[in-house]
Design a protein around this motif. Structure first.
Motif, short mmCIF file in Angstrom:
data_model
loop_
_atom_site.label_atom_id
_atom_site.label_comp_id
_atom_site.label_asym_id
_atom_site.label_seq_id
_atom_site.Cartn_x
_atom_site.Cartn_y
_atom_site.Cartn_z
N LYS A 60 23.57 -70.21 -61.14
CA LYS A 60 23.61 -69.60 -59.80
C LYS A 60 22.18 -69.39 -59.29
N GLN A 61 22.05 -69.11 -58.02
CA GLN A 61 20.73 -68.93 -57.45
C GLN A 61 20.18 -67.53 -57.72
N HIS A 62 21.05 -66.52 -57.70
CA HIS A 62 20.62 -65.14 -57.88
C HIS A 62 21.54 -64.43 -58.88
N TYR A 63 20.97 -63.47 -59.61
CA TYR A 63 21.72 -62.71 -60.61
C TYR A 63 21.34 -61.24 -60.55
N ALA A 64 22.23 -60.40 -61.06
CA ALA A 64 21.93 -58.99 -61.30
C ALA A 64 22.57 -58.62 -62.63
N MET A 65 21.81 -57.91 -63.48
CA MET A 65 22.33 -57.42 -64.75
C MET A 65 22.62 -55.94 -64.61
N ILE A 66 23.82 -55.54 -65.00
CA ILE A 66 24.26 -54.15 -64.87
C ILE A 66 24.52 -53.59 -66.26
N GLY A 67 23.83 -52.52 -66.64
CA GLY A 67 24.06 -51.97 -67.97
C GLY A 67 23.35 -50.65 -68.19
N ASN A 68 23.67 -50.00 -69.29
CA ASN A 68 23.10 -48.68 -69.60
C ASN A 68 21.92 -48.75 -70.56
N SER A 69 21.67 -49.92 -71.15
CA SER A 69 20.63 -50.04 -72.16
C SER A 69 19.34 -50.60 -71.57
N LEU A 70 18.27 -49.82 -71.66
CA LEU A 70 16.98 -50.31 -71.19
C LEU A 70 16.54 -51.52 -72.01
N LYS A 71 16.79 -51.49 -73.31
CA LYS A 71 16.33 -52.57 -74.18
C LYS A 71 17.19 -53.83 -74.05
N SER A 72 18.50 -53.67 -74.05
CA SER A 72 19.40 -54.83 -74.10
C SER A 72 19.79 -55.37 -72.74
N ILE A 114 15.13 -60.85 -62.46
CA ILE A 114 16.37 -60.60 -61.73
C ILE A 114 16.60 -59.10 -61.62
N LEU A 115 17.51 -58.72 -60.75
CA LEU A 115 17.81 -57.32 -60.52
C LEU A 115 18.36 -56.67 -61.79
N GLY A 116 17.78 -55.54 -62.17
CA GLY A 116 18.26 -54.78 -63.32
C GLY A 116 18.83 -53.46 -62.84
N ILE A 117 20.16 -53.36 -62.80
CA ILE A 117 20.82 -52.13 -62.33
C ILE A 117 21.12 -51.27 -63.55
N HIS A 118 20.36 -50.19 -63.69
CA HIS A 118 20.41 -49.34 -64.87
C HIS A 118 21.37 -48.17 -64.65
N VAL A 119 22.47 -48.18 -65.39
CA VAL A 119 23.42 -47.07 -65.34
C VAL A 119 22.87 -45.98 -66.26
N VAL A 120 22.22 -45.00 -65.69
CA VAL A 120 21.49 -44.00 -66.47
C VAL A 120 22.44 -43.03 -67.14
N LYS A 121 22.33 -42.91 -68.46
CA LYS A 121 23.12 -41.95 -69.23
C LYS A 121 22.49 -41.74 -70.59
N ASP A 122 22.88 -40.66 -71.25
CA ASP A 122 22.39 -40.40 -72.60
C ASP A 122 22.90 -41.49 -73.53
N THR A 123 22.01 -41.98 -74.39
CA THR A 123 22.40 -43.04 -75.31
C THR A 123 21.58 -42.91 -76.59
N TRP A 124 21.69 -43.87 -77.50
CA TRP A 124 20.98 -43.73 -78.77
C TRP A 124 19.71 -44.59 -78.77
N GLN A 125 18.94 -44.45 -79.87
CA GLN A 125 17.59 -45.01 -79.91
C GLN A 125 17.56 -46.52 -79.72
N ALA A 126 18.59 -47.23 -80.15
CA ALA A 126 18.60 -48.68 -80.04
C ALA A 126 18.59 -49.16 -78.60
N ASP A 127 18.94 -48.28 -77.66
CA ASP A 127 18.96 -48.65 -76.25
C ASP A 127 17.66 -48.32 -75.53
N GLN A 128 16.76 -47.63 -76.19
CA GLN A 128 15.55 -47.17 -75.53
C GLN A 128 14.47 -48.26 -75.52
#
Length: 236
Positions: free
Chosen positions: A174-186, A196-210
């Motif tokens: 595709k020409q354009h994408y957006a990634m939607i997720g709660n993990s900063l790392k993944s 590409i657009l990174g839509i961060h669903v902000v919430k408390d999570t564990w260290q593997a996502d930081q």
């Protein structure tokens, strides 16, 4: 600009999983502490020990079932050895059963996830799930959540990186994408690394996502609720 293809994380973006892992972790730590001390005095120490092992195994093996089980079995054997004890087979069986249950239980959906995804599909957005774990487990979770019918495809990797995101993007072309997720790392780091657009669903999570990302990047879009996504896409 043409509508971007939306790539959705699954765990703790569409379905609620982290609190379930925390319940299992607390159960196992309480069980081991009572077996060694007769009460829960060592629960926090056991949780810390398992977390260190689990994070190490995630970095080595990804989000596979055996890694989580092995982290708890190694925690059990190490803690008992440190106290001059050997865990009884029945205890190891109880720990194993508790850990394996995390992969067969049904999870609740994140509030309004189905409604938002359904509305985005009606608005003409192409969508796919990009999730980390084992294919059998993750695809079953996607189907149980009820979002499979809205997705063009389900992509499962042991872990998600800029390279795996790029691979998925090349598959869809595709020409354009957006990634939607709660993990900063993944989710968000791979998105920004691929411009590409990174839509961060902000919430408390564990260290593997930081992960330390540039939050001034104009492609970084933090949100508190999934219901913010439609209006965000109109202005991005």
């Amino acid at each position: 600009m043409d509508q971007p293809m939306l790539l959705w994380d699954l765990d703790d973006t569409i379905i609620i999983t982290n609190p379930e892992f925390e319940k299992t972790n607390n159960y196992c730590a309480e069980l081991l502490s009572k077996e060694v001390h007769g009460d829960g005095r060592a629960k926090q120490d056991l949780l810390k020990m398992q977390r260190v092992l689990d994070l190490k195994m995630v970095s080595e093996f990804g989000f596979i079932r055996s890694r989580y089980l092995n982290s708890w079995l190694e925690t059990t054997h190490t803690y008992f050895k440190n106290h001059g004890l050997v865990p009884h087979p029945s205890l190891l069986k109880d720990i194993s059963n508790a850990v394996r249950d995390i992969y067969v239980r049904r999870y609740e959906n994140v509030p309004e996830s189905i409604e938002v995804i359904s509305n985005l599909k009606e608005a003409g957005f192409s969508m796919a799930v990009l999730t980390a774990g084992e294919e059998e487990v993750q695809k079953k979770r996607v189907i149980q959540s009820g979002v499979a019918e809205f997705m063009d495809e389900i992509h499962v990797y042991p872990y998600k990186t800029p390279a795996t995101l790029q691979e998925v993007m090349m598959k869809h072309n595709k020409q354009h994408y957006a990634m939607i997720g709660n993990s900063l790392k993944s989710d968000i780091y791979p998105a920004l690394a691929n411009n590409i657009l990174g839509i961060h669903v902000v919430k408390d999570t564990w260290q593997a996502d930081q992960y330390d990302i540039d939050m001034t990047n104009p492609l970084y879009k933090p949100i508190q609720k999934l219901t913010e996504i439609p209006s965000l896409l109109k202005t991005s």
